[in-house]
Scaffold this active site. Sequence first.
Site, mmCIF file in Angstrom:
data_model
loop_
_atom_site.group_PDB
_atom_site.id
_atom_site.type_symbol
_atom_site.label_atom_id
_atom_site.label_comp_id
_atom_site.label_asym_id
_atom_site.label_seq_id
_atom_site.Cartn_x
_atom_site.Cartn_y
_atom_site.Cartn_z
ATOM 1 C CB SER A 172 -0.867 -0.212 1.492
ATOM 2 O OG SER A 172 -2.169 0.966 1.643
ATOM 3 C CG ASP A 237 -7.193 -2.734 -3.214
ATOM 4 O OD1 ASP A 237 -8.230 -2.188 -2.503
ATOM 5 O OD2 ASP A 237 -6.024 -3.070 -2.518
ATOM 6 C CG HIS A 266 -6.060 -1.914 0.045
ATOM 7 N ND1 HIS A 266 -5.487 -1.394 -0.357
ATOM 8 C CD2 HIS A 266 -5.211 -1.002 1.470
ATOM 9 C CE1 HIS A 266 -4.659 -0.759 -0.292
ATOM 10 N NE2 HIS A 266 -4.290 -0.188 0.545
#
Length: 289
Positions: A172, A237, A266
Amino acid sequence: MNTLSFSELCCLFCCPPFPGSIASKLAFLPPETSSYELESDENQTTKFKLHLNEKSDWQFGDKEKEYFETFYSRSNRGNKIACIFVRCAVNARFTILFSHGNAVDLGQMTSFFVGLGQRINCNIFSYDYSGYGASSGKPSEKNLYSDIDSAWQALRTRYGISPENIILYGQSIGTVPTVDLASRYEVGAVVLHSPLMSGMRVAFPATKRTWFFDAFPSIDKVPKVTSPVLVIHGTEDEVIDFQHGLTIYEKCPRAVEPLWVEGAGHNDVEMYSQYLDRLKQFVSIELAN
């Protein structure tokens, strides 16, 4: 990654701010309280004892805590960066330099590090960004790049690990410093887990170019990455759209077969069996050959 309200997005669009302002609005959410402390070791001035509190959600026993070596490195922007080396694999060829995601710190990642390292036969080195956990300073885009540089230098000098034996792993927001470092150094490999193209492309999915006020312009840096790159992304996501991972993959000169986790969001990619299977294949077979 945080999401912006409609009014905040309009403000960004109408009155473009500096990149650091976009970065702080889009990305940084350090835990309100640290899940760990680094306690001074009376016998060694450069080493610290890791003390985990209840927020760490530690899943192992005291034996595994012996795998940890913790210390501070100093960034070139003057911040003390908390670092951890996890020796979880005997005779491991690779050490992973892990840049974690948002809203967590090192203490909350320790159980994951031990489990991952044991399963893919790698040691793991990680650090907390400025303003996260026990690291000093405040989160910013410039500090992200300085923080990973500090971690990189510590890994290279303190442990003498050669670049060809280092795997850079970013998750991320952690893919931002990972891509930046990988664009400047050739390493054994790079793993980009739920990467983003840039800050504005997260806020405005229709963005087709990198504006001067954009933050985290990884999409412009990945073409300079000369190491093998494995991209991992969930197809559902909800924070960083799957298109980001797909485009990053297409821009990497030495991309290997990616892992698109069907149905994953995610924060749950690691829960799917193909996650570990793909990493094991990448590390033990593809990189070995």
